[in-house]
Design a protein around this motif. Structure first.
Motif, PDB file in Angstrom:
ATOM      1  N   MET A 189       0.847  -1.195   0.000  1.00 49.08           N
ATOM      2  CA  MET A 189       0.000   0.000   0.000  1.00 49.08           C
ATOM      3  C   MET A 189       0.887   1.251   0.000  1.00 49.08           C
ATOM      4  O   MET A 189       1.813   1.356   0.807  1.00 49.08           O
ATOM      5  N   SER A 190       0.622   2.158  -0.899  1.00 48.95           N
ATOM      6  CA  SER A 190       1.482   3.339  -0.961  1.00 48.95           C
ATOM      7  C   SER A 190       1.107   4.377   0.116  1.00 48.95           C
ATOM      8  O   SER A 190       0.022   4.321   0.686  1.00 48.95           O
ATOM      9  N   PHE A 191       2.033   5.283   0.358  1.00 50.32           N
ATOM     10  CA  PHE A 191       1.843   6.345   1.337  1.00 50.32           C
ATOM     11  C   PHE A 191       1.251   7.548   0.589  1.00 50.32           C
ATOM     12  O   PHE A 191       1.787   7.976  -0.434  1.00 50.32           O
ATOM     13  N   VAL A 192       0.141   8.076   1.112  1.00 48.87           N
ATOM     14  CA  VAL A 192      -0.539   9.167   0.393  1.00 48.87           C
ATOM     15  C   VAL A 192      -0.659  10.423   1.269  1.00 48.87           C
ATOM     16  O   VAL A 192      -1.201  10.371   2.377  1.00 48.87           O
ATOM     17  N   VAL A 193      -0.145  11.522   0.735  1.00 42.87           N
ATOM     18  CA  VAL A 193      -0.346  12.824   1.373  1.00 42.87           C
ATOM     19  C   VAL A 193      -1.363  13.571   0.517  1.00 42.87           C
ATOM     20  O   VAL A 193      -1.147  13.774  -0.676  1.00 42.87           O
ATOM     21  N   ALA A 194      -2.501  13.941   1.114  1.00 46.11           N
ATOM     22  CA  ALA A 194      -3.573  14.624   0.369  1.00 46.11           C
ATOM     23  C   ALA A 194      -3.664  16.073   0.837  1.00 46.11           C
ATOM     24  O   ALA A 194      -3.713  16.339   2.038  1.00 46.11           O
ATOM     25  N   ILE A 195      -3.651  16.978  -0.140  1.00 43.74           N
ATOM     26  CA  ILE A 195      -3.731  18.406   0.198  1.00 43.74           C
ATOM     27  C   ILE A 195      -4.841  19.073  -0.609  1.00 43.74           C
ATOM     28  O   ILE A 195      -4.878  18.965  -1.831  1.00 43.74           O
ATOM     29  N   ASP A 196      -5.741  19.757   0.070  1.00 41.81           N
ATOM     30  CA  ASP A 196      -6.810  20.498  -0.601  1.00 41.81           C
ATOM     31  C   ASP A 196      -6.755  21.973  -0.193  1.00 41.81           C
ATOM     32  O   ASP A 196      -6.087  22.335   0.785  1.00 41.81           O
ATOM     33  N   GLY A 197      -7.505  22.770  -0.932  1.00 40.27           N
ATOM     34  CA  GLY A 197      -7.604  24.190  -0.597  1.00 40.27           C
ATOM     35  C   GLY A 197      -7.979  24.979  -1.829  1.00 40.27           C
ATOM     36  O   GLY A 197      -7.865  24.470  -2.949  1.00 40.27           O
ATOM     37  N   PRO A 198      -8.447  26.224  -1.648  1.00 34.58           N
ATOM     38  CA  PRO A 198      -8.828  27.034  -2.803  1.00 34.58           C
ATOM     39  C   PRO A 198      -7.615  27.520  -3.599  1.00 34.58           C
ATOM     40  O   PRO A 198      -6.479  27.310  -3.169  1.00 34.58           O
ATOM     41  N   ASN A 247      -9.065   8.204   3.102  1.00 38.12           N
ATOM     42  CA  ASN A 247      -8.245   7.522   4.112  1.00 38.12           C
ATOM     43  C   ASN A 247      -6.759   7.783   3.920  1.00 38.12           C
ATOM     44  O   ASN A 247      -5.934   6.941   4.285  1.00 38.12           O
ATOM     45  N   ALA A 248      -6.427   8.909   3.332  1.00 39.55           N
ATOM     46  CA  ALA A 248      -5.003   9.237   3.107  1.00 39.55           C
ATOM     47  C   ALA A 248      -4.233   9.246   4.433  1.00 39.55           C
ATOM     48  O   ALA A 248      -4.817   9.508   5.491  1.00 39.55           O
ATOM     49  N   ASP A 249      -2.932   8.951   4.356  1.00 43.45           N
ATOM     50  CA  ASP A 249      -2.096   8.928   5.567  1.00 43.45           C
ATOM     51  C   ASP A 249      -2.018  10.327   6.192  1.00 43.45           C
ATOM     52  O   ASP A 249      -2.006  10.478   7.411  1.00 43.45           O
ATOM     53  N   VAL A 250      -1.944  11.344   5.339  1.00 45.09           N
ATOM     54  CA  VAL A 250      -1.872  12.727   5.828  1.00 45.09           C
ATOM     55  C   VAL A 250      -2.920  13.542   5.076  1.00 45.09           C
ATOM     56  O   VAL A 250      -3.014  13.459   3.849  1.00 45.09           O
ATOM     57  N   LYS A 251      -3.723  14.325   5.812  1.00 46.03           N
ATOM     58  CA  LYS A 251      -4.757  15.146   5.174  1.00 46.03           C
ATOM     59  C   LYS A 251      -4.619  16.595   5.639  1.00 46.03           C
ATOM     60  O   LYS A 251      -4.723  16.868   6.833  1.00 46.03           O
ATOM     61  N   ASP A 284     -16.352  26.295  -7.049  1.00 47.51           N
ATOM     62  CA  ASP A 284     -15.688  25.104  -6.471  1.00 47.51           C
ATOM     63  C   ASP A 284     -16.354  24.670  -5.162  1.00 47.51           C
ATOM     64  O   ASP A 284     -16.390  23.487  -4.844  1.00 47.51           O
ATOM     65  N   ARG A 285     -16.875  25.663  -4.399  1.00 49.63           N
ATOM     66  CA  ARG A 285     -17.478  25.318  -3.098  1.00 49.63           C
ATOM     67  C   ARG A 285     -18.906  24.813  -3.229  1.00 49.63           C
ATOM     68  O   ARG A 285     -19.429  24.220  -2.295  1.00 49.63           O
ATOM     69  N   ASN A 286     -19.518  25.085  -4.380  1.00 48.73           N
ATOM     70  CA  ASN A 286     -20.931  24.719  -4.529  1.00 48.73           C
ATOM     71  C   ASN A 286     -21.199  23.615  -5.532  1.00 48.73           C
ATOM     72  O   ASN A 286     -22.328  23.455  -5.995  1.00 48.73           O
ATOM     73  N   LYS A 287     -20.164  22.872  -5.881  1.00 44.49           N
ATOM     74  CA  LYS A 287     -20.369  21.763  -6.816  1.00 44.49           C
ATOM     75  C   LYS A 287     -21.230  20.698  -6.157  1.00 44.49           C
ATOM     76  O   LYS A 287     -21.110  20.475  -4.951  1.00 44.49           O
ATOM     77  N   LYS A 288     -22.026  20.003  -6.993  1.00 42.76           N
ATOM     78  CA  LYS A 288     -22.863  18.924  -6.452  1.00 42.76           C
ATOM     79  C   LYS A 288     -21.995  17.735  -6.056  1.00 42.76           C
ATOM     80  O   LYS A 288     -22.260  17.037  -5.097  1.00 42.76           O
ATOM     81  N   VAL A 289     -20.954  17.494  -6.847  1.00 40.31           N
ATOM     82  CA  VAL A 289     -20.037  16.381  -6.573  1.00 40.31           C
ATOM     83  C   VAL A 289     -18.626  16.951  -6.475  1.00 40.31           C
ATOM     84  O   VAL A 289     -18.226  17.775  -7.293  1.00 40.31           O
ATOM     85  N   GLY A 290     -17.881  16.525  -5.449  1.00 44.03           N
ATOM     86  CA  GLY A 290     -16.474  16.937  -5.350  1.00 44.03           C
ATOM     87  C   GLY A 290     -16.276  18.397  -4.958  1.00 44.03           C
ATOM     88  O   GLY A 290     -15.268  19.013  -5.326  1.00 44.03           O
ATOM     89  N   ALA A 291     -17.234  18.956  -4.219  1.00 44.80           N
ATOM     90  CA  ALA A 291     -17.098  20.364  -3.808  1.00 44.80           C
ATOM     91  C   ALA A 291     -15.919  20.547  -2.857  1.00 44.80           C
ATOM     92  O   ALA A 291     -15.553  19.622  -2.131  1.00 44.80           O
ATOM     93  N   LEU A 292     -15.338  21.736  -2.892  1.00 46.55           N
ATOM     94  CA  LEU A 292     -14.240  22.049  -1.982  1.00 46.55           C
ATOM     95  C   LEU A 292     -14.784  22.203  -0.568  1.00 46.55           C
ATOM     96  O   LEU A 292     -15.624  23.065  -0.307  1.00 46.55           O
ATOM     97  N   LYS A 293     -14.352  21.340   0.338  1.00 48.59           N
ATOM     98  CA  LYS A 293     -14.747  21.498   1.738  1.00 48.59           C
ATOM     99  C   LYS A 293     -13.655  20.929   2.632  1.00 48.59           C
ATOM    100  O   LYS A 293     -12.789  20.190   2.173  1.00 48.59           O
ATOM    101  N   ILE A 294     -13.740  21.271   3.919  1.00 48.12           N
ATOM    102  CA  ILE A 294     -12.709  20.815   4.845  1.00 48.12           C
ATOM    103  C   ILE A 294     -13.128  19.464   5.424  1.00 48.12           C
ATOM    104  O   ILE A 294     -14.184  19.361   6.051  1.00 48.12           O
ATOM    105  N   ALA A 295     -12.306  18.437   5.215  1.00 49.17           N
ATOM    106  CA  ALA A 295     -12.601  17.127   5.795  1.00 49.17           C
ATOM    107  C   ALA A 295     -12.510  17.238   7.317  1.00 49.17           C
ATOM    108  O   ALA A 295     -11.675  17.988   7.838  1.00 49.17           O
ATOM    109  N   ASP A 296     -13.379  16.489   8.009  1.00 46.99           N
ATOM    110  CA  ASP A 296     -13.421  16.563   9.480  1.00 46.99           C
ATOM    111  C   ASP A 296     -12.067  16.303  10.121  1.00 46.99           C
ATOM    112  O   ASP A 296     -11.720  16.904  11.134  1.00 46.99           O
ATOM    113  N   ASP A 297     -11.303  15.388   9.526  1.00 48.82           N
ATOM    114  CA  ASP A 297     -10.017  15.026  10.127  1.00 48.82           C
ATOM    115  C   ASP A 297      -8.810  15.646   9.419  1.00 48.82           C
ATOM    116  O   ASP A 297      -7.681  15.189   9.589  1.00 48.82           O
TER     117      ASP A 297
END
Ligand code: DC
Length: 224
Positions: A1-10, A138-142, A183-196
């Motif tokens: 299983m690879s190590f995944v760092v996931a980064i989001d933001g506007p 389920n990325a290792d780093v979010k 980006d914040r109002n898309k029906k699918v894949g909208a930009l939002k902050i994951a709880d974790d």
């Protein structure tokens, strides 16, 4: 299983710059998912599509076009149907149309599958809008990078000047506000902050500071 760092933001939070630097320093593969949506948008424009009314044609283009990310001397190149389009995808025309095109659920499905495949056998640092929520919940780093909209527009304007892309600060600010909204109002894949996700407000931070902060978070997870 690879190590995944996931980064989001506007747009304009420094995601691109920071992930590129960290990839190099920590031996991760850098994947800019915004560039993938931009490549589809460019292909649409080159096929005479300039608005999203023709959804079926856009979906066909997304299904048929081949998008690859190559790393040449640590520089990420976006290859569309065999051609390097790394520069063309940053044009004003692409920037204006990319958010609506990326709102089409079928287009997102194709891209999300491709993004997951890219991380199957390699340790990656992937940035975008829905990486922490949809692509790799389920990325290792979010991490969620944020900053005030004026600061983000200032950064993007400076980047455009350096790249020789014609635009005024006001145009950049307006375009970023429109994209944020879309980006914040898309029906699918909208930009939002994951709880974790760990949120970093970069408004008053230098690139170096943000980079070191993110690296420390990754290091902690990697040795666990
Ligand atoms: O990161 P960027 O500004 O190059 O992204 C271009 C557009 O692509 C952005 O307005 C939203 C869209 N995008 C998306 O919907 N999902 C992603 N994972 C990445 C980008």
């Amino acid at each position: 299983m690879s190590f995944v760092v996931a980064i989001d933001g506007p747009a304009g939070t420094g995601k691109g710059t920071i992930t590129k630097l960290i990839a190099k320093e920590m031996g991760l593969l850098n994947i800019d998912t915004g560039a993938m949506y931009r490549a589809i948008t460019l292909e649409c424009l080159q096929n005479g599509i300039s608005n999203i009314d023709d959804k079926e044609k856009i979906i066909d283009i997304a299904k048929e076009c081949k998008i690859e990310i190559e790393h040449i001397e640590e520089e990420q190149k976006i290859i569309l149907n065999g051609k390097d389009v790394s520069r063309e995808i940053r044009s004003k025309e692409v920037t204006e149309l990319v958010s609506p095109i990326s709102s089409i659920p079928e287009v997102r499905e194709i891209m999300v599958n491709l993004q997951r495949k890219m991380a199957e056998s390699k340790n990656v640092i992937m940035e975008g809008r829905d990486i922490t929520t949809v692509v790799f919940p389920n990325a290792d780093v979010k991490i969620y990078l944020d900053a005030d909209v004026e600061e983000r527009a200032k950064r993007r304007y400076k980047e455009n000047v350096e790249k020789g892309i014609a635009s005024t600060y006001e145009e950049v600010l307006e375009a970023i506000k429109n994209r944020d909204e879309n980006d914040r109002n898309k029906k699918v894949g909208a930009l939002k902050i994951a709880d974790d996700a760990i949120v970093i407000d970069t408004t008053n931070m230098s690139i170096e500071e943000v980079k070191e902060n993110v690296k420390a978070i990754i290091r902690k997870k990697r040795i666990q």
